[in-house]
Design a protein around this motif. Structure first.
Motif, PDB file in Angstrom:
ATOM      1  N   GLN A 176     -11.485  -1.332  -3.868  1.00 20.16           N
ATOM      2  CA  GLN A 176     -11.856  -0.672  -2.609  1.00 20.16           C
ATOM      3  C   GLN A 176     -12.655  -1.604  -1.709  1.00 20.16           C
ATOM      4  O   GLN A 176     -12.399  -1.697  -0.504  1.00 20.16           O
ATOM      5  CB  GLN A 176     -12.660   0.597  -2.915  1.00 20.16           C
ATOM      6  N   LYS A 229      -3.261  -6.841  -7.281  1.00 19.89           N
ATOM      7  CA  LYS A 229      -4.117  -5.689  -7.571  1.00 19.89           C
ATOM      8  C   LYS A 229      -4.471  -5.645  -9.056  1.00 19.89           C
ATOM      9  O   LYS A 229      -5.617  -5.383  -9.432  1.00 19.89           O
ATOM     10  CB  LYS A 229      -3.408  -4.408  -7.150  1.00 19.89           C
ATOM     11  N   GLU A 242      -0.391   7.146   1.018  1.00 19.44           N
ATOM     12  CA  GLU A 242      -1.729   7.742   0.978  1.00 19.44           C
ATOM     13  C   GLU A 242      -2.802   6.703   1.315  1.00 19.44           C
ATOM     14  O   GLU A 242      -3.761   6.995   2.055  1.00 19.44           O
ATOM     15  CB  GLU A 242      -2.003   8.342  -0.411  1.00 19.44           C
ATOM     16  N   GLU A 243      -2.638   5.488   0.790  1.00 22.33           N
ATOM     17  CA  GLU A 243      -3.606   4.432   1.074  1.00 22.33           C
ATOM     18  C   GLU A 243      -3.521   3.990   2.534  1.00 22.33           C
ATOM     19  O   GLU A 243      -4.554   3.706   3.161  1.00 22.33           O
ATOM     20  CB  GLU A 243      -3.359   3.238   0.151  1.00 22.33           C
ATOM     21  N   LYS A 257      -5.426   6.492   4.386  1.00 18.99           N
ATOM     22  CA  LYS A 257      -6.849   6.381   4.072  1.00 18.99           C
ATOM     23  C   LYS A 257      -7.511   5.235   4.824  1.00 18.99           C
ATOM     24  O   LYS A 257      -8.646   5.361   5.308  1.00 18.99           O
ATOM     25  CB  LYS A 257      -7.009   6.184   2.568  1.00 18.99           C
ATOM     26  N   LEU A 297       0.832  -1.203   0.000  1.00 22.43           N
ATOM     27  CA  LEU A 297       0.000   0.000   0.000  1.00 22.43           C
ATOM     28  C   LEU A 297       0.868   1.255   0.000  1.00 22.43           C
ATOM     29  O   LEU A 297       1.916   1.305   0.644  1.00 22.43           O
ATOM     30  CB  LEU A 297      -0.912   0.018   1.228  1.00 22.43           C
ATOM     31  N   SER A 298       0.422   2.272  -0.725  1.00 27.85           N
ATOM     32  CA  SER A 298       1.119   3.555  -0.709  1.00 27.85           C
ATOM     33  C   SER A 298       0.872   4.266   0.615  1.00 27.85           C
ATOM     34  O   SER A 298      -0.026   3.888   1.386  1.00 27.85           O
ATOM     35  CB  SER A 298       0.617   4.430  -1.865  1.00 27.85           C
TER      36      SER A 298
END
Length: 274
Positions: free
Chosen positions: A231, A220, A182-183, A186, A179-180
């Motif tokens: 998501q 992914k 940002e993710e 989130k 995961l980045s």
């Protein structure tokens, strides 16, 4: 082994396999059965000529008898069953369904998704498939119709409490590595590592972080090929590892108190829509 003198017994089979192993002959036929020994080296994939022979016999029997045929890939953990099954499917498409690359791409994507969800580290094998798979592949004279995958024996308890000395399912480690930032923010995982989750924090690890990142990228991409919403499935997976951190304290009189981080609990409820 039909040329061996005397009756073919378990002892003669094992002796013959051992002799051939030291000659680097890892595949041996016993009648219609192909015995393959995994030499545990990266360059020694099952030779396609042996697999082709198995496939040709099955396809010929379908055309001659009109009866369904089964190719059984069986062995101990780490013996190479997953690799051999995937190679068999690729060779089958190469031999019968040359023009059906789209179907093979979807089948490969489905296997990639399932393997990430059903592979775990055991004491014998750091990358062990915990799912039994049955591939149903309708074959005609010139094409392969839509195949199906049936799955069996997935032990759900591992999600919360893996057996001693073993790991949870691969996907949980892969997503934390892949995961980045940002993710991670989130999904409420910012700053967290495997060590922060009770269901994942075990001495044995499965793969190096860079390999986990690559596997997550492949997984992914496979979701996209299959049309599965990234998501939605991520919310379920992350909720699983957050749920593993929830603790309950007995208060007596049938009352319990939840002893967990409020942030984790809040994010868990948000992910599950509670």
């Amino acid at each position: 082994m039909s040329h061996l003198p005397g009756p073919v017994t378990l002892d003669t089979i094992l002796h013959n396999l051992e002799s051939r192993y030291y000659l680097q002959s890892y595949q041996t036929w016993v009648g219609p059965v192909l015995l393959s020994i995994n030499p545990n080296t990266n360059q020694d994939d099952p030779p396609s000529r042996h697999i082709d022979r198995v496939i040709l016999r099955a396809v010929e029997n379908i055309h001659c008898s009109g009866q369904s045929q089964s190719i059984i890939v069986s062995g101990l953990s780490g013996s190479g069953k997953t690799l051999t099954a995937m190679m068999t499917l690729r060779r089958l498409y190469s031999m019968v369904g040359q023009s059906q690359t789209g179907n093979l791409q979807h089948l490969s994507a489905a296997i990639t998704v399932l393997d990430a969800l059903g592979t775990a580290g055991t004491e014998q094998n750091g990358n062990s498939s915990r799912i039994g798979k049955f591939f149903e592949v309708p074959v005609s004279s010139s094409q392969i119709r839509k195949p199906r995958i049936h799955c069996y024996f997935l032990p759900e308890r591992r999600v919360i409490q893996p057996p001693a000395g073993e790991t949870n399912y691969q996907i949980f480690y892969s997503l934390l590595a892949g995961l980045s930032q940002e993710e991670m923010q989130k999904f409420g995982l910012a700053g967290k590592t495997v060590a922060d989750f009770r269901s994942l924090n075990h001495k044995q690890t499965m793969l190096e972080e860079q390999e986990q990142k690559k596997k997550f990228g492949d997984w992914k991409a496979s979701l996209s090929i299959l049309g599965i919403t990234y998501q939605d499935i991520m919310q379920i997976l992350i909720a699983c590892i957050l749920l593993g951190n929830v603790e309950f304290e007995d208060q007596g009189d049938y009352n319990v108190q939840i002893c967990s981080s409020k942030d984790d609990l809040s994010k868990l409820c948000e992910l599950l829509g509670l």
